[in-house]
Write an enzyme that holds these catalytic residues in place. Structure first.
Site, short mmCIF file in Angstrom:
data_model
loop_
_atom_site.label_atom_id
_atom_site.label_comp_id
_atom_site.label_asym_id
_atom_site.label_seq_id
_atom_site.Cartn_x
_atom_site.Cartn_y
_atom_site.Cartn_z
NE ARG A 186 20.88 -89.20 8.67
CZ ARG A 186 19.70 -88.59 8.67
NH1 ARG A 186 19.13 -88.23 9.79
NH2 ARG A 186 19.09 -88.36 7.54
CG HIS A 234 31.22 -110.97 10.15
ND1 HIS A 234 31.00 -111.98 9.23
CD2 HIS A 234 32.51 -110.59 9.98
CE1 HIS A 234 32.12 -112.18 8.53
NE2 HIS A 234 33.04 -111.33 8.96
CG HIS A 277 28.87 -104.19 9.03
ND1 HIS A 277 29.84 -105.06 9.45
CD2 HIS A 277 28.77 -104.35 7.68
CE1 HIS A 277 30.28 -105.73 8.40
NE2 HIS A 277 29.68 -105.32 7.32
CD GLU A 315 29.39 -114.36 10.81
OE1 GLU A 315 28.92 -115.50 10.92
OE2 GLU A 315 29.02 -113.55 9.95
CB THR A 374 29.07 -110.22 2.16
OG1 THR A 374 28.60 -111.17 3.13
CG2 THR A 374 28.77 -110.73 0.76
CG HIS A 422 26.60 -115.75 2.86
ND1 HIS A 422 26.16 -114.90 1.89
CD2 HIS A 422 27.59 -115.09 3.51
CE1 HIS A 422 26.87 -113.79 1.94
NE2 HIS A 422 27.73 -113.86 2.91
N GLY A 435 21.24 -113.00 8.39
CA GLY A 435 21.26 -111.56 8.64
C GLY A 435 20.51 -110.76 7.61
CG HIS A 436 21.15 -108.83 3.11
ND1 HIS A 436 21.65 -107.56 3.16
CD2 HIS A 436 20.36 -108.88 2.02
CE1 HIS A 436 21.20 -106.87 2.14
NE2 HIS A 436 20.42 -107.65 1.42
#
Ligand code: PXP
Length: 240
Positions: free
Chosen positions: A18, A43, A50, A70, A100, A190, A213-214
Site C-alpha cells: 500500500r 533479508h 520486501h 541474511e 525465495t 526454510h 518467517g513465512h
C-alpha cells in the site's frame, strides 16, 4: 536451547503493498522480541521488494535481541552489513529475482569467494553463518571458508515430513553430525512450521537457532502475533 529468530520480511511485503507504513515493521520487531523471540532476521533483496536497505538501518538500534541479516553477498549487501554490524550475517546464494532461497552454497566451488567475504565480516566482529544443503561434504568444506556456523536449508525436510518424517530428517542428522565433527555451529531454516518444528529440533542435537518467517507470519493471521510467537517457542522448549 534452540533460539527462535523471526524473519519479518513478510510484514514488510504487506506494508509495501500500500505504500504507507502499515503494518509498521519497527513496531512488529519490538513486539516480536517482547513476545519472547530471541532474534530478528531481515533479508534485504536487491529489488527491495520486501525489507528495504533503509529498514535494516532503522532497525539496528531498535532490535535488542540477536540481529541477523541474511542475503546474497553482493557488494551492496556487504557494504550494508559492514555499516550496520549485526550480531550475525547469513550468506545465501540466491539470485536477485528468485522468489525465495532455494539452495545452499557449493562450498567447494565458492570456497575462495566465501573466505574473502567472511574475512571482511570477521574483521568487524560479525558472526557468519552460511546457508548449506544437508550434505556432509558441503558442511565439511564450509569449515574451510572460515564460517562460524552453517544454516541448514530445511525445505526438503519440510516437504518430506508428512510422507515419511524419519526419511526426511535423515540427511539433516548426518549434516549436523558433520558440523559437530568440524566444530561448526548449527542453524536451520526454510519452511519450518508448527507441524514440523518440534520433530526437527528434537532430532538435531546442538541446533542453535531456527529462522522462521513465512509460516509464522501466516499463522499470526489466525492466532495473533503474540500467541503465535509463543506457540513456536513452545515447540522449541518441549523439544529441548
Ligand atoms: N533462511 C533463509 C536463508 C531464507 O532465505 C529464508 C526465507 O527468506 C528463511 C530462512 C525463512 O524461511 P521461511 O520464510 O520459509 O520460514
Amino acid at each position: 536451547m534452540t533460539h527462535l529468530s523471526v524473519n519479518i520480511n513478510k510484514i514488510a511485503t504487506l506494508r509495501n503493498a500500500r505504500g504507507g507504513n502499515i503494518p509498521d515493521v519497527q513496531k512488529a520487531a519490538i513486539d516480536i522480541e517482547r513476545f519472547g523471540a530471541q532474534g530478528i532476521t531481515l533479508h534485504p533483496r536487491p529489488d527491495e521488494r520486501h525489507i528495504r536497505y533503509k529498514d535494516v538501518r532503522l532497525l539496528k538500534p531498535i532490535v535488542k535481541t540477536e540481529f541477523n541479516i541474511e542475503g546474497n553477498p553482493t557488494e551492496d549487501f556487504i557494504q550494508l552489513v559492514l555499516e550496520v554490524i549485526p550480531a550475525q550475517v547469513t550468506l545465501v546464494p540466491d539470485d536477485p529475482n528468485q522468489l525465495t532461497s532455494d539452495h545452499g552454497w557449493d562450498t567447494i566451488k565458492h570456497k575462495t569467494f566465501l573466505q574473502d567475504v567472511i574475512g571482511r565480516f570477521h574483521e568487524k566482529g560479525i558472526r557468519v553463518s552460511i546457508f548449506t544443503d544437508p550434505e556432509p561434504e558441503m558442511v565439511h568444506h564450509a569449515k574451510e571458508t572460515g564460517t562460524d556456523r552453517v544454516e541448514l536449508y530445511t525445505e526438503s525436510y519440510a516437504s518430506g515430513y508428512h510422507k515419511d518424517r524419519e526419511k526426511a530428517i535423515a540427511p539433516f542428522v548426518e549434516a549436523a553430525k558433520a558440523g559437530g565433527e568440524v566444530g561448526l555451529g548449527l542453524n536451520a531454516g526454510h519452511d519450518l512450521d508448527l507441524n514440523n518444528l518440534r520433530y526437527f529440533a528434537q532430532n538435531i542435537p546442538g541446533l542453535m537457532e531456527v529462522s522462521i518467517g513465512h509460516a509464522l507470519i501466516s499463522d499470526a493471521l489466525y492466532y495473533g502475533l503474540e500467541n503465535t510467537v509463543q506457540l513456536y517457542l513452545r515447540e522449541l522448549v518441549i523439544s529441548n
